[in-house]
Design a protein around this motif. Structure first.
Motif, mmCIF file in Angstrom:
data_model
loop_
_atom_site.group_PDB
_atom_site.id
_atom_site.type_symbol
_atom_site.label_atom_id
_atom_site.label_comp_id
_atom_site.label_asym_id
_atom_site.label_seq_id
_atom_site.Cartn_x
_atom_site.Cartn_y
_atom_site.Cartn_z
ATOM 1 N N ILE A 128 0.840 -1.190 0.000
ATOM 2 C CA ILE A 128 0.000 0.000 0.000
ATOM 3 C C ILE A 128 0.876 1.241 0.000
ATOM 4 O O ILE A 128 1.849 1.334 0.756
ATOM 5 C CB ILE A 128 -0.919 0.037 1.253
ATOM 6 C CG1 ILE A 128 -1.775 -1.234 1.352
ATOM 7 C CG2 ILE A 128 -1.774 1.309 1.253
ATOM 8 C CD1 ILE A 128 -2.760 -1.434 0.205
ATOM 9 N N SER A 129 0.530 2.185 -0.870
ATOM 10 C CA SER A 129 1.265 3.443 -0.948
ATOM 11 C C SER A 129 0.288 4.578 -0.667
ATOM 12 O O SER A 129 -0.826 4.587 -1.190
ATOM 13 C CB SER A 129 1.845 3.575 -2.359
ATOM 14 O OG SER A 129 2.407 4.847 -2.552
ATOM 15 N N ILE A 130 0.680 5.508 0.166
ATOM 16 C CA ILE A 130 -0.197 6.644 0.438
ATOM 17 C C ILE A 130 0.201 7.791 -0.486
ATOM 18 O O ILE A 130 1.298 8.338 -0.385
ATOM 19 C CB ILE A 130 -0.149 7.043 1.929
ATOM 20 C CG1 ILE A 130 -0.510 5.807 2.769
ATOM 21 C CG2 ILE A 130 -1.109 8.202 2.207
ATOM 22 C CD1 ILE A 130 -0.803 6.053 4.206
ATOM 23 N N ASP A 131 -0.713 8.085 -1.416
ATOM 24 C CA ASP A 131 -0.440 9.025 -2.508
ATOM 25 C C ASP A 131 -0.734 10.460 -2.074
ATOM 26 O O ASP A 131 -1.542 10.682 -1.175
ATOM 27 C CB ASP A 131 -1.349 8.649 -3.689
ATOM 28 C CG ASP A 131 -0.799 9.089 -5.035
ATOM 29 O OD1 ASP A 131 0.223 9.791 -5.086
ATOM 30 O OD2 ASP A 131 -1.414 8.720 -6.054
ATOM 31 N N ASP A 132 -0.099 11.411 -2.739
ATOM 32 C CA ASP A 132 -0.342 12.844 -2.505
ATOM 33 C C ASP A 132 -0.213 13.184 -1.030
ATOM 34 O O ASP A 132 -0.988 13.982 -0.490
ATOM 35 C CB ASP A 132 -1.747 13.244 -3.002
ATOM 36 C CG ASP A 132 -1.923 12.988 -4.491
ATOM 37 O OD1 ASP A 132 -0.913 12.717 -5.165
ATOM 38 O OD2 ASP A 132 -3.066 13.043 -4.975
ATOM 39 N N PHE A 133 0.764 12.582 -0.378
ATOM 40 C CA PHE A 133 0.891 12.763 1.065
ATOM 41 C C PHE A 133 1.256 14.210 1.402
ATOM 42 O O PHE A 133 2.089 14.831 0.749
ATOM 43 C CB PHE A 133 1.947 11.817 1.649
ATOM 44 C CG PHE A 133 1.961 11.858 3.149
ATOM 45 C CD1 PHE A 133 0.955 11.245 3.874
ATOM 46 C CD2 PHE A 133 2.951 12.548 3.828
ATOM 47 C CE1 PHE A 133 0.931 11.315 5.266
ATOM 48 C CE2 PHE A 133 2.938 12.617 5.219
ATOM 49 C CZ PHE A 133 1.926 12.005 5.933
#
Ligand code: C2E
Ligand code: MG
Ligand code: MG
Ligand code: MG
Length: 292
Positions: free
Chosen positions: A177-182
């Motif tokens: 899982i990658s947290i985008d636009d962090f």
């Protein structure tokens, strides 16, 4: 509304608005047919290790090849597709196509990079996401660790408890899982600690003026420190200049993505050698990647 325009309610059908509404309806009609007509395609943008410049992953980015309007970028149709619920079948296609392509890369060149798929909040809230992912991976005989799902901070925070459950199921399956636009949302550090993510992508907005804006640099440093503590990869997106690249590497970002290093390209260009280090060209004249 109508009153402020000084007319009666018929002013809702004033010509320009009518045209606009008609355009929206046409857009939805076209979108409904786009899957059958096979008008969608995926481009892939590379992500590189900041220190070694090895290819670590590619991000699948959706395009719509419209018969009259040409290549339509996602910002121009995803919001409408989300509102109409069409993003669910479109998203299924994206996931299937990205996994199919990744399985091809695994077989053809023993690719050791990952493929990332962006998820919209609507798909995330739609029941059966975990089962869909499992079934898609199985269909293509792709190991889960080659798939990354990019979820924006605000999507993940929308309904925290249910998000946590879904994200945990996916990570237990072996998907990343990658947290985008962090940095653009408002996750509390407490939640971030509980999120089973393996990557944070620093929003392009912090990268843009990095060299001139000391606040942006400070924010990136803080995100990097946080990521280290939580044992996450830190990807900077939107890297357009070598000055930004140096800065981000010095600040400790682990991976870099951006037009400087590679534009979104068709799948064939991911495995082809570099033709030339040319231009800041369009997506149609991209820089290929050498895997040699
Ligand atoms: P994102 O996931 O944050 O993707 C990054 C966007 O920034 C992409 O735009 C990419 O082409 C662009 N980009 C990459 N490097 C640079 C750079 O150096 N400079 C600049 N100015 N831009 C750069 P794109 O492909 O138009 O996608 C926009 C957004 O649409 C994505 O943002 C993502 O949120 C959404 N999206 C794209 N594909 C899909 C999809 O398959 N499903 C869903 N749900 N959303 C998607
Ligand atoms: Mg993304
Ligand atoms: Mg992003
Ligand atoms: Mg974005």
């Amino acid at each position: 509304h109508a009153k402020s325009l000084g007319g009666d309610r018929y002013c809702f059908f004033e010509p320009s608005m009518n045209a606009n509404a008609q355009q929206q309806m046409q857009l939805l009609r076209d979108l409904r047919l786009a899957l059958e007509r096979r008008e969608f395609l995926l481009l892939y943008q590379p992500k590189f290790d900041a220190l070694t410049m090895a290819l670590t992953g590619v991000e699948a980015l959706l395009r719509w090849q419209h018969p009259e309007r040409g290549m339509v970028p996602p910002d121009q149709f995803i919001p409408a597709a989300e509102k109409a619920g069409l993003i669910v079948p479109i998203g299924e296609w994206v996931l299937d196509e990205a996994c199919r392509q990744m399985a091809l890369w695994r077989n053809a060149v023993e690719a050791d990079w990952t493929v990332a798929v962006n998820l919209s909040a609507v798909q995330f809230a739609h029941s059966g996401l975990t089962q869909l992912v499992a079934a898609t991976l199985a269909r293509h005989a792709l190991e889960p660790r080659y798939l990354v799902l990019e979820v924006t901070e605000s999507t993940a925070m929308r309904d925290v408890d249910s998000s946590m459950t879904i994200l945990r199921q996916l990570t237990e399956m072996g998907v990343h899982i990658s947290i985008d636009d962090f940095g653009t949302g408002y996750s509390s550090l407490l939640y971030l600690k509980r999120f089973p993510a393996s990557e944070l992508k620093i929003d392009r907005g912090f990268v843009r003026d990095l060299a001139r804006d000391t606040e942006d640099a400070a924010i990136i440093s803080a995100i990097v420190a946080l990521g280290r503590t939580l044992n996450l990869n830190i990807v900077a997106e939107g890297v357009e200049t070598s000055v930004q690249q140096e800065f981000l590497t010095r600040l400790g970002c682990t991976s870099l993505q951006g037009y400087l290093l590679g534009r979104p390209v068709g799948p064939d260009l991911i495995t082809e050698p570099v033709p030339q280090l040319t231009s800041t060209g369009e997506e149609s004249s991209p820089r290929g990647l050498s895997l040699c």
